[in-house]
Design a protein around this motif. Structure first.
Motif, short mmCIF file in Angstrom:
data_model
loop_
_atom_site.label_atom_id
_atom_site.label_comp_id
_atom_site.label_asym_id
_atom_site.label_seq_id
_atom_site.Cartn_x
_atom_site.Cartn_y
_atom_site.Cartn_z
N ASP A 1 36.81 -10.63 28.33
CA ASP A 1 38.64 -9.51 28.26
C ASP A 1 38.83 -9.59 27.66
O ASP A 1 39.39 -8.69 26.66
CB ASP A 1 39.08 -10.79 29.18
CG ASP A 1 40.30 -10.31 29.76
OD1 ASP A 1 40.34 -8.95 30.37
OD2 ASP A 1 41.24 -10.49 29.35
N ARG A 2 38.67 -10.46 26.16
CA ARG A 2 39.11 -10.22 24.83
C ARG A 2 38.54 -8.54 24.44
O ARG A 2 39.06 -7.57 23.38
CB ARG A 2 38.72 -10.45 23.96
CG ARG A 2 39.49 -12.77 24.08
CD ARG A 2 39.36 -13.31 23.18
NE ARG A 2 38.40 -13.67 22.74
CZ ARG A 2 38.14 -15.02 23.41
NH1 ARG A 2 38.46 -15.25 24.29
NH2 ARG A 2 36.73 -15.42 23.28
N MET A 3 37.47 -8.52 24.93
CA MET A 3 36.35 -7.48 23.68
C MET A 3 37.44 -5.47 24.92
O MET A 3 36.41 -4.93 24.86
CB MET A 3 35.04 -7.04 24.19
CG MET A 3 34.36 -8.38 22.49
SD MET A 3 32.60 -8.69 23.08
CE MET A 3 31.99 -7.22 22.19
N GLY A 4 37.73 -6.62 25.73
CA GLY A 4 37.95 -4.89 26.94
C GLY A 4 37.04 -4.84 27.63
O GLY A 4 36.61 -3.43 28.40
N ILE B 1 28.70 -14.99 34.64
CA ILE B 1 28.60 -15.80 33.83
C ILE B 1 30.46 -16.85 33.15
O ILE B 1 30.69 -16.63 35.06
CB ILE B 1 29.69 -14.50 32.61
CG1 ILE B 1 28.11 -13.57 32.83
CG2 ILE B 1 29.90 -14.91 31.74
CD1 ILE B 1 27.65 -14.00 31.72
N ASN B 2 29.88 -17.34 32.25
CA ASN B 2 30.61 -18.52 32.96
C ASN B 2 32.36 -17.81 32.18
O ASN B 2 32.04 -17.03 32.00
CB ASN B 2 30.75 -20.18 32.43
CG ASN B 2 30.13 -19.53 30.30
OD1 ASN B 2 30.77 -19.19 30.14
ND2 ASN B 2 30.08 -20.36 30.15
N ASP B 3 33.87 -19.09 32.80
CA ASP B 3 34.25 -18.51 32.70
C ASP B 3 35.25 -18.10 30.69
O ASP B 3 36.11 -17.62 30.76
CB ASP B 3 36.04 -19.61 32.92
CG ASP B 3 36.10 -20.26 33.72
OD1 ASP B 3 35.62 -19.27 34.87
OD2 ASP B 3 35.89 -21.05 34.71
N LYS C 1 32.58 -15.65 19.39
CA LYS C 1 33.72 -16.63 18.49
C LYS C 1 34.52 -18.29 19.47
O LYS C 1 34.33 -19.24 17.97
CB LYS C 1 34.71 -15.52 18.12
CG LYS C 1 35.88 -15.81 17.33
CD LYS C 1 37.16 -15.12 17.16
CE LYS C 1 37.91 -15.31 16.12
NZ LYS C 1 38.45 -13.71 15.53
N ALA C 2 34.36 -17.19 19.97
CA ALA C 2 35.06 -19.46 20.39
C ALA C 2 34.37 -20.75 20.76
O ALA C 2 34.88 -21.93 20.75
CB ALA C 2 35.48 -18.83 22.01
N ILE C 3 32.73 -20.76 20.85
CA ILE C 3 32.10 -21.40 20.91
C ILE C 3 31.28 -21.41 19.85
O ILE C 3 30.20 -22.13 19.22
CB ILE C 3 30.32 -21.03 21.68
CG1 ILE C 3 30.11 -19.89 22.20
CG2 ILE C 3 31.61 -21.24 23.10
CD1 ILE C 3 28.84 -19.18 22.21
N GLY C 4 31.67 -20.56 18.17
CA GLY C 4 31.40 -21.36 16.56
C GLY C 4 30.01 -20.64 16.50
O GLY C 4 28.95 -21.05 15.50
N VAL C 5 29.30 -19.11 17.23
CA VAL C 5 27.67 -18.70 17.43
C VAL C 5 28.01 -18.42 15.90
O VAL C 5 28.68 -17.60 15.56
CB VAL C 5 27.76 -18.03 18.19
CG1 VAL C 5 26.27 -17.11 18.12
CG2 VAL C 5 27.44 -18.17 19.67
N SER C 6 26.74 -18.31 15.22
CA SER C 6 26.77 -18.42 13.80
C SER C 6 25.48 -17.51 13.50
O SER C 6 24.54 -17.38 14.47
CB SER C 6 26.00 -19.18 13.02
OG SER C 6 25.08 -20.24 13.51
N CYS C 7 25.51 -15.95 12.99
CA CYS C 7 24.70 -15.04 13.50
C CYS C 7 24.34 -14.81 12.36
O CYS C 7 24.79 -13.79 11.38
CB CYS C 7 24.98 -13.65 14.60
SG CYS C 7 23.96 -12.60 15.12
N ILE D 1 24.88 -22.67 25.07
CA ILE D 1 26.03 -22.95 25.48
C ILE D 1 24.90 -24.72 25.78
O ILE D 1 26.12 -25.45 25.82
CB ILE D 1 26.90 -22.82 25.88
CG1 ILE D 1 28.02 -21.58 25.13
CG2 ILE D 1 28.22 -23.28 26.56
CD1 ILE D 1 28.88 -20.79 26.10
N ALA D 2 24.36 -23.78 27.33
CA ALA D 2 23.82 -25.02 27.80
C ALA D 2 22.89 -25.93 26.99
O ALA D 2 23.41 -27.31 26.97
CB ALA D 2 23.29 -24.42 29.09
N HIS D 3 22.26 -25.34 25.89
CA HIS D 3 21.08 -26.19 25.44
C HIS D 3 21.41 -25.47 23.47
O HIS D 3 20.74 -24.82 23.53
CB HIS D 3 19.50 -25.83 25.79
CG HIS D 3 19.52 -25.49 27.92
ND1 HIS D 3 19.39 -27.69 27.84
CD2 HIS D 3 19.82 -24.74 27.97
CE1 HIS D 3 19.69 -26.98 29.34
NE2 HIS D 3 19.29 -26.35 29.51
#
Length: 445
Positions: free
Chosen positions: A28-31, A19-21, A105-111, A75-77
């Motif tokens: 980590d933020r989610m515990g 998994i990428n950084d 959240k950090a990559i702006g995913v819409s769901c 993220i890749a595609h």
């Protein structure tokens, strides 16, 4: 087909799994300190662009097992309408959406969530925005595929079926077939299930390509930190013993599982009359009330949740101290899912199962499944009987209140029953629809 066993004891991190950084920081933020067993097994395979069939018990971290690889691929595609998650219940759909949004959240995913019980026009507007991830129950998704102009899934890259055994047990096979027919053949598919039923196996053979099977629990079991108890009591005394136990345990969080919606509501009204902060949750409540009940319990605004099996699987409630089976579940495996609502994430918990004179045989099947005898929960009969008069009065109140509710909503309920459609993904409405279909009735309109 390859099979991998989960005997890995090595301490791995999400980064070790590939998994990428950016997503590791989200974990980590989610515990999420380290991957669960199913995540250790499934994530590396999914990252290799392979189909996955994952067998794992409820509460094992399956959402992370499919969510992280999907987000890394996104993220890749980057593209819209990238992944579809099919799930059996509305509550689980919202929970999966929340986890996708938190991880992405950090990559702006819409769901967006597409489920029965909510306005189709509003949902069609959300779909028109072309979100990255759609989380849906099968019936309502088929409604949109058939009726919402311009909506299709021809460019979809990932299909995930969560709790596949339950989806198929709820007779969604026809809807699943319709969905699969309109999806592109060139896609990745991940199928997660608590059990490998014949229906799940058939679905896997037909629609997964060169899939790797990962399995982290080959038998039904409960966690070691769960104290399991039973009480053999006359059916007519169940409410007295329930009141006694709730008085004894004080202000702790409790989920009480009931067999029917009627029992759930009546018992909740009875407990409220006795001063307990109880709230019901069952299939035929409207969606806003269902979410409201769940959120009030999660936030500890209410300490007692009474529920049918709509709450027995998949829901992640951070801390539940007690699970009480007011009614013994008819299916032994449902017992595992119910008591799995407590003693989660390394915490301890207590379950108590009420066994009446009518439920002995069903209860014995549970003991056979567990291969153990449950301890008898300690009670003081004299103290229980002292509650008889107060409980009887509260039962009378509940009966009157139920009559008032019936009078108030009778006509409205009748109209809803007559107009029920596939978008209402409750087990009760499914049974009605199947019977109507057999008789030649048309429930589409």
């Amino acid at each position: 087909m390859e099979t991998q066993e989960s005997d890995i004891e090595t301490k791995l991190t999400f980064k070790d799994l590939g998994i990428n950084d950016e997503l590791c920081a989200a974990c980590d933020r989610m515990g999420w300190k380290e991957p669960t067993a199913i995540q250790k097994e499934a994530i590396p395979i999914a990252l290799k662009d392979r189909d996955v069939i994952g067998l794992a018990e409820t509460g094992s971290g399956k959402t992370g097992a499919f969510g992280l690889p999907v987000l890394q691929a996104l993220i890749a595609h980057p593209q819209r309408l990238f992944a579809l998650v099919i799930t059996p219940t509305r509550e689980l759909a919202f929970q999966i959406k929340e986890q996708f949004e938190a991880l992405g959240k950090a990559i702006g995913v819409s769901c967006c969530v597409i489920i029965g019980g909510l306005d189709m026009t509003a949902q069609a507007l959300e779909l028109a925005k072309r979100p990255h991830i759609i989380v849906a129950t099968p019936g309502r998704l088929v409604d949109h595929l058939e009726k919402t102009k311009g909506f299709n899934l021809k460019a979809l890259k990932y299909l995930i079926m969560d709790e596949a055994d339950r989806i198929l047990n709820m007779d969604f096979e026809e809807e699943i077939d319709k969905i699969l027919k309109v999806l592109p053949r060139e896609r990745r598919t991940m199928l997660f299930s608590a059990t490998m039923t014949s229906k799940v196996n058939k679905l896997q053979r037909a629609h997964l390509r060169d899939a790797t099977r990962v399995e982290v629990s080959t038998k039904y079991q409960t966690v070691s930190k769960l104290q399991q108890n039973m009480l053999f009591i006359p059916c007519k005394h169940k409410h007295m013993y329930l009141t006694y136990i709730l008085n004894e345990i004080g202000n702790q969080t409790v989920i009480i599982f009931c067999a029917t919606q009627l029992t759930t509501l009546r018992t909740a009204l009875m407990l409220r009359n006795l001063g307990f902060s109880a709230i019901p949750l069952y299939g035929k409540m409207n969606q806003n009330k269902r979410l409201g009940a769940l959120n009030k319990f999660k936030s500890r605004e209410r300490s007692i949740l009474l529920a049918t099996d709509v709450a027995s699987r998949g829901l992640d409630i951070p801390r539940v101290d007690y699970v009480i089976n007011f009614d013994v579940p008819l299916h032994s495996k449902d017992y595992i899912h119910r008591v799995g609502r407590t003693a989660r994430a390394g915490l301890s918990g207590i379950s108590i199962t009420f066994v009446s004179q009518y439920e002995v045989e069903v209860y014995q099947r549970i003991e056979q499944l567990l291969n153990m005898k449950l301890d008898v929960y300690p009670t003081v009969q004299e103290e229980v009987l002292v509650l008889q008069e107060r409980v009887a009065e509260a039962e009378r109140f509940a009966k009157l209140e139920m009559s008032r509710i019936d009078e108030k909503t009778g006509q409205k309920s009748k109209r809803k029953f007559n107009n029920s459609n596939r978008g209402d993904d409750t087990e009760e409405s499914l049974g009605v629809r199947k019977r109507l279909k057999k008789k030649g009735g048309n429930f589409k309109k």
